[in-house]
Design an enzyme around this catalytic site. Structure first.
Site, PDB file in Angstrom:
ATOM      1  CD  GLU A   1      -2.575  -0.594   2.470  1.00 20.51           C
ATOM      2  OE1 GLU A   1      -3.989  -0.730   2.567  1.00 20.51           O
ATOM      3  OE2 GLU A   1      -2.361  -1.237   3.457  1.00 20.51           O
TER       4      GLU A   1
ATOM      5  CE1 TYR B   1     -15.902  25.780  -3.562  1.00 23.20           C
ATOM      6  CE2 TYR B   1     -16.778  27.084  -2.001  1.00 23.20           C
ATOM      7  CZ  TYR B   1     -16.158  26.563  -3.544  1.00 23.20           C
ATOM      8  OH  TYR B   1     -17.544  26.790  -4.470  1.00 23.20           O
TER       9      TYR B   1
ATOM     10  CB  ILE C   1      -7.781   6.226   7.369  1.00 23.71           C
ATOM     11  CG1 ILE C   1      -8.487   4.845   7.947  1.00 23.71           C
ATOM     12  CG2 ILE C   1      -7.044   4.979   6.168  1.00 23.71           C
ATOM     13  CD1 ILE C   1      -9.439   4.625   6.996  1.00 23.71           C
ATOM     14  CD  GLU C   2      -8.521   3.918  12.034  1.00 20.60           C
ATOM     15  OE1 GLU C   2      -9.343   3.171  12.125  1.00 20.60           O
ATOM     16  OE2 GLU C   2      -7.559   3.819  11.482  1.00 20.60           O
TER      17      GLU C   2
ATOM     18  CE  LYS D   1      -6.630   1.984   2.492  1.00 19.60           C
ATOM     19  NZ  LYS D   1      -5.243   0.895   4.033  1.00 19.60           N
TER      20      LYS D   1
END
Length: 162
Positions: free
Chosen positions: A63, A95, A114-115, A141
């Protein structure tokens, strides 16, 4: 999660408690979801949905080497009244700039979880934009290597200015 607006009581059931409204009716799923969406109370929101970033995050070495797609959605909580009344971008949060900041942040770093990536995005935005009261970060993900068909794995966090 506290039910601020529902004045709920609770009834014990085998798996926990069932919240009830004042008249004894169960709290509907949508009622509790809308209470969660009101934090911080009375704040305006800028929504960014589905920002695609190709980055190298994950527990597995492949990954980190090959990379994969991540999908970021943000809710930026701020007071937007002055921007709306003056029609002035300087009184708001750009934005477009936020999208580029998040894209660069996720591409330039590598996280196992991902946290951790979501925490980093929240910290980045709260640090870079003083007018932000809070931010909600959803990091998906879609190509998560779980070995089963799925649409996406995701985390969603909400962080407020401390």
């Amino acid at each position: 999660m506290p039910d601020r607006e529902l004045s709920a009581t609770s009834t014990s059931v085998a798996s926990g408690t069932l919240a009830k409204r004042e008249r004894g009716l169960p709290v509907l799923r949508g009622d509790t979801a809308s209470a969660a969406d009101d934090r911080p109370a009375h704040a305006d929101r800028i929504l960014i949905t589905g920002l695609e970033v190709f980055a190298n995050h994950g527990v597995y070495p492949a990954e980190n080497e090959l990379g994969q797609k991540f999908v970021v959605s943000l809710t930026l909580f701020a007071d937007l009244r002055r921007a709306g009344e003056a029609d002035d971008l300087e009184a708001s949060i750009d934005y477009g700039a936020v999208c580029h900041e998040v894209d660069a942040f996720l591409r330039e770093r590598t996280f196992k979880l991902i946290e951790a990536a979501a925490e980093g995005v929240a910290s980045l935005l709260l640090g870079a934009h003083p007018q932000l009261l809070a931010v909600r970060v959803r990091l998906e993900k879609p190509w998560a290597p779980v070995g089963l068909p799925l649409a996406s794995c995701a985390v969603e966090i909400e962080r407020a200015r401390g």
